[in-house]
Write a protein that holds these residues in place. Structure first.
Motif, short mmCIF file in Angstrom:
data_model
loop_
_atom_site.label_atom_id
_atom_site.label_comp_id
_atom_site.label_asym_id
_atom_site.label_seq_id
_atom_site.Cartn_x
_atom_site.Cartn_y
_atom_site.Cartn_z
N MET A 8 0.82 -1.21 0.00
CA MET A 8 0.00 0.00 0.00
C MET A 8 0.86 1.26 0.00
O MET A 8 0.56 2.24 -0.69
CB MET A 8 -0.93 -0.01 1.21
N GLN A 9 1.96 1.22 0.74
CA GLN A 9 2.84 2.39 0.81
C GLN A 9 3.58 2.62 -0.50
O GLN A 9 3.83 3.76 -0.88
CB GLN A 9 3.84 2.21 1.96
N LEU A 10 3.89 1.55 -1.22
CA LEU A 10 4.52 1.70 -2.54
C LEU A 10 3.63 2.51 -3.47
O LEU A 10 4.12 3.26 -4.32
CB LEU A 10 4.80 0.32 -3.14
N GLY A 11 2.32 2.35 -3.31
CA GLY A 11 1.38 3.11 -4.13
C GLY A 11 1.36 4.58 -3.83
O GLY A 11 0.82 5.38 -4.61
N GLN A 12 1.96 5.00 -2.70
CA GLN A 12 1.98 6.42 -2.33
C GLN A 12 3.18 7.16 -2.91
O GLN A 12 3.24 8.39 -2.84
CB GLN A 12 2.01 6.55 -0.79
N LEU A 13 4.13 6.41 -3.47
CA LEU A 13 5.33 7.06 -4.01
C LEU A 13 5.03 7.79 -5.31
O LEU A 13 4.29 7.30 -6.16
CB LEU A 13 6.44 6.03 -4.25
N GLY A 14 5.64 8.95 -5.48
CA GLY A 14 5.55 9.71 -6.72
C GLY A 14 6.93 9.87 -7.33
O GLY A 14 7.94 9.89 -6.62
N PHE A 15 6.98 9.98 -8.66
CA PHE A 15 8.26 10.09 -9.36
C PHE A 15 8.22 11.28 -10.32
O PHE A 15 7.19 11.59 -10.91
CB PHE A 15 8.57 8.80 -10.13
N GLY A 16 9.37 11.92 -10.47
CA GLY A 16 9.49 13.04 -11.38
C GLY A 16 10.90 13.15 -11.89
O GLY A 16 11.79 12.36 -11.52
N PRO A 17 11.18 14.13 -12.77
CA PRO A 17 12.53 14.30 -13.31
C PRO A 17 13.53 14.69 -12.22
O PRO A 17 13.19 15.43 -11.29
CB PRO A 17 12.36 15.44 -14.32
N MET A 18 14.75 14.18 -12.35
CA MET A 18 15.80 14.52 -11.39
C MET A 18 16.45 15.84 -11.82
O MET A 18 17.08 15.92 -12.87
CB MET A 18 16.85 13.41 -11.34
N PHE A 19 16.25 16.88 -11.02
CA PHE A 19 16.80 18.21 -11.31
C PHE A 19 16.43 18.68 -12.72
O PHE A 19 17.23 19.27 -13.44
CB PHE A 19 18.32 18.23 -11.14
N GLY A 20 15.20 18.38 -13.14
CA GLY A 20 14.71 18.84 -14.45
C GLY A 20 15.10 17.96 -15.62
O GLY A 20 14.69 18.22 -16.75
N ASP A 21 15.89 16.90 -15.38
CA ASP A 21 16.32 16.00 -16.46
C ASP A 21 15.26 14.92 -16.66
O ASP A 21 15.13 14.00 -15.83
CB ASP A 21 17.67 15.37 -16.10
N VAL A 22 14.50 14.99 -17.75
CA VAL A 22 13.39 14.05 -17.98
C VAL A 22 13.88 12.64 -18.29
O VAL A 22 13.08 11.70 -18.31
CB VAL A 22 12.49 14.55 -19.12
N GLU A 23 15.17 12.49 -18.54
CA GLU A 23 15.72 11.16 -18.83
C GLU A 23 16.09 10.42 -17.55
O GLU A 23 16.40 9.22 -17.60
CB GLU A 23 16.96 11.28 -19.72
N LYS A 24 16.04 11.11 -16.42
CA LYS A 24 16.39 10.49 -15.14
C LYS A 24 15.27 10.71 -14.13
O LYS A 24 14.86 11.85 -13.88
CB LYS A 24 17.69 11.07 -14.59
#
Length: 296
Positions: A8-24
């Motif tokens: 259930m907690q894994l479902g709470q994680l969010g992901f985004g670009p690392m320092f604006g780098d959309v490839e990471k």
């Protein structure tokens, strides 16, 4: 219970670009990551890297490849799915061990013990949009329907004939043609598995190949009004049209080595020791472990 809480907690994680780098990709919900790390018993940094990097092995060389935010989210979801599935199997093993007459009660013959058989209730799914999950559920119910017809009709008819009892032929629906389309050698699942191992395998190609390879099947529905990602099946319960978006990704059932290594560090026994245990009985697990130890 803790393993399910981890899912259930894994479902709470969010992901985004690392320092604006959309490839990471990087986890952008650090508070949720901290809670997850505490629940699973793995350091935050190790946990994050296992979901945002992928270990690649090429010609004996090992290197790390960063994942895009969407791919990192997929890895996170795959981890949760695997933990949930193996927690269920762990529960089945525990119940089987606790209720096994041979292991828990004295008796000279197996015939001395009763048997309880469980058959899941039939339940086809057909929604305005049907995905990979609906195909899996409907496939399982096709198998149940086949077992039902064989046990109730075919087996009884054969038994009557063996006993010499006169019996008129009973007409019943046989769904073997549907199962051939789904699980046959050149069927939908075989083509989906093939598309999953292709370097650039994708959902659209899967639908195209599945339709071309099974165009003579009366159970496959593919007409001009359907989109390139749509296909249908004449199930025994009725027609269902599937939208193949995400089929290839959802069929990737091999957990990446990065997530496996992170799981081994977990303080939770189910996560650290049972993610690769496919057995239904404790005896099987013990035998397999002993065999591995002997081989080592």
């Amino acid at each position: 219970m803790r393993a399910i809480t981890v899912v259930m907690q894994l479902g709470q994680l969010g992901f985004g670009p690392m320092f604006g780098d959309v490839e990471k990709g990087a986890v952008n919900t650090q508070n949720e990551l901290a809670l997850l790390a505490e629940l699973i018993g793995v350091p935050e940094k190790d946990l994050e890297l296992s979901m945002t990097e992928r270990t690649m092995i090429t010609r004996g060389e090992v290197f790390k490849v960063p994942l895009k935010p969407d791919d990192a989210k997929d890895a996170c979801d795959a981890f949760g799915k695997e933990i949930y599935a193996k927690t269920f199997l762990w529960l089945v093993r525990e119940i089987n061990a606790a209720t096994s007459a041979e292991d828990n009660y004295d008796g000279e013959r197996k015939a001395d013990f009763g048997t309880i058989g469980l058959l899941d209730i039939f339940g086809f799914e057909s929604f305005p949009v049907n995905g990979f999950e609906q195909l899996c559920i409907n496939y399982a119910n096709e198998k149940l329907q086949q077992k039902f017809t064989r046990d109730i009709f075919q087996t009884v008819m054969e038994e009557y004939k063996f006993e010499g009892i006169a019996l008129d032929d009973i007409k019943y629906d046989d769904n073997s043609d549907v199962l051939d389309l789904i699980e046959g050698r050149g069927g939908l699942l075989a083509m989906l598995n093939e598309e999953c191992v292709r370097p650039k395998g994708n959902d659209k190609e899967f639908v195209h190949k599945a339709a071309s390879g099974n165009k003579n099947s009366k159970c496959l529905i593919k007409d001009r009004l359907m989109g390139p990602m749509d296909f249908g099946i004449h199930h025994y319960a009725g027609k269902v049209v599937y939208f193949a978006n995400g089929f290839v990704g959802r069929n990737q059932d091999t957990l990446p080595i990065d997530l496996k290594e992170a799981a081994k560090k977990s303080s939770n026994e189910i996560i650290s020791e049972h993610l690769e245990n496919e057995k239904m009985m404790k005896k099987e697990s013990a035998s397999a472990s002993a065999a591995v130890n002997r081989a080592a």
